[in-house]
Scaffold this motif. Structure first.
Motif, PDB file in Angstrom:
ATOM      1  N   PHE A  36      61.354  36.940  -9.939  1.00  0.00           N
ATOM      2  CA  PHE A  36      61.603  36.815 -11.360  1.00  0.00           C
ATOM      3  C   PHE A  36      60.258  36.817 -12.076  1.00  0.00           C
ATOM      4  N   PHE A  46      65.128  38.327 -14.357  1.00  0.00           N
ATOM      5  CA  PHE A  46      65.285  38.893 -13.018  1.00  0.00           C
ATOM      6  C   PHE A  46      64.453  40.161 -12.884  1.00  0.00           C
ATOM      7  N   ASP A 108      71.243  38.373  -8.287  1.00  0.00           N
ATOM      8  CA  ASP A 108      70.285  38.490  -9.383  1.00  0.00           C
ATOM      9  C   ASP A 108      70.409  37.367 -10.412  1.00  0.00           C
TER      10      ASP A 108
END
Length: 126
Positions: A36, A46, A108
């Motif tokens: 990230f 993300f 994610d």
């Protein structure tokens, strides 16, 4: 359990960097990994994720085709190869991991991740 990210630095636009994140304290074989990033004044977002098996990956649209995530389970390490960097990639990059029972699932969602590294700063000069 500790995640140690490194590899950040100052790079010119169009250049490349490879980030590494090493885990210690336990085996991360059955963990999903993610990267990230957080730019100044923005929320953490993300970038890329890889499944436990290493066969499946997912990328944010902004980095597709430029970034590659990979993992080495023997070394408890995940990598992020970043090519064709631009100023919008300037941010603190964080690695993260969470346990999973699904070897092919890629995650994610930031809220799924349980363990976080300390972050490494990437600065891209134009």
């Amino acid at each position: 359990v500790q995640l140690q990210a490194c590899g950040g630095g100052l790079v010119q636009a169009g250049g490349s960097l490879r980030l590494s994140c090493a885990a210690s304290g336990r085996s991360f074989d059955n963990y999903n990994w993610g990267w990230f990033r957080q730019a100044p004044g923005k929320e953490r977002e993300f970038v890329a994720a890889i499944s436990w098996s290493g066969t499946n990956t997912n990328y944010a649209d902004l980095v597709k085709g430029r970034f590659t995530i990979s993992r080495d389970n023997a070394k408890n390490t995940v990598y992020l190869q970043m090519n064709s960097l631009n100023s919008e990639d300037t941010a603190v990059y964080y690695c993260a991991a969470h346990p999973t029972i699904h070897p092919l699932t890629v995650t994610d969602g930031i809220h799924h991740y349980e363990y976080w590294g300390q972050g490494t700063l990437v600065t891209v000069s134009s």
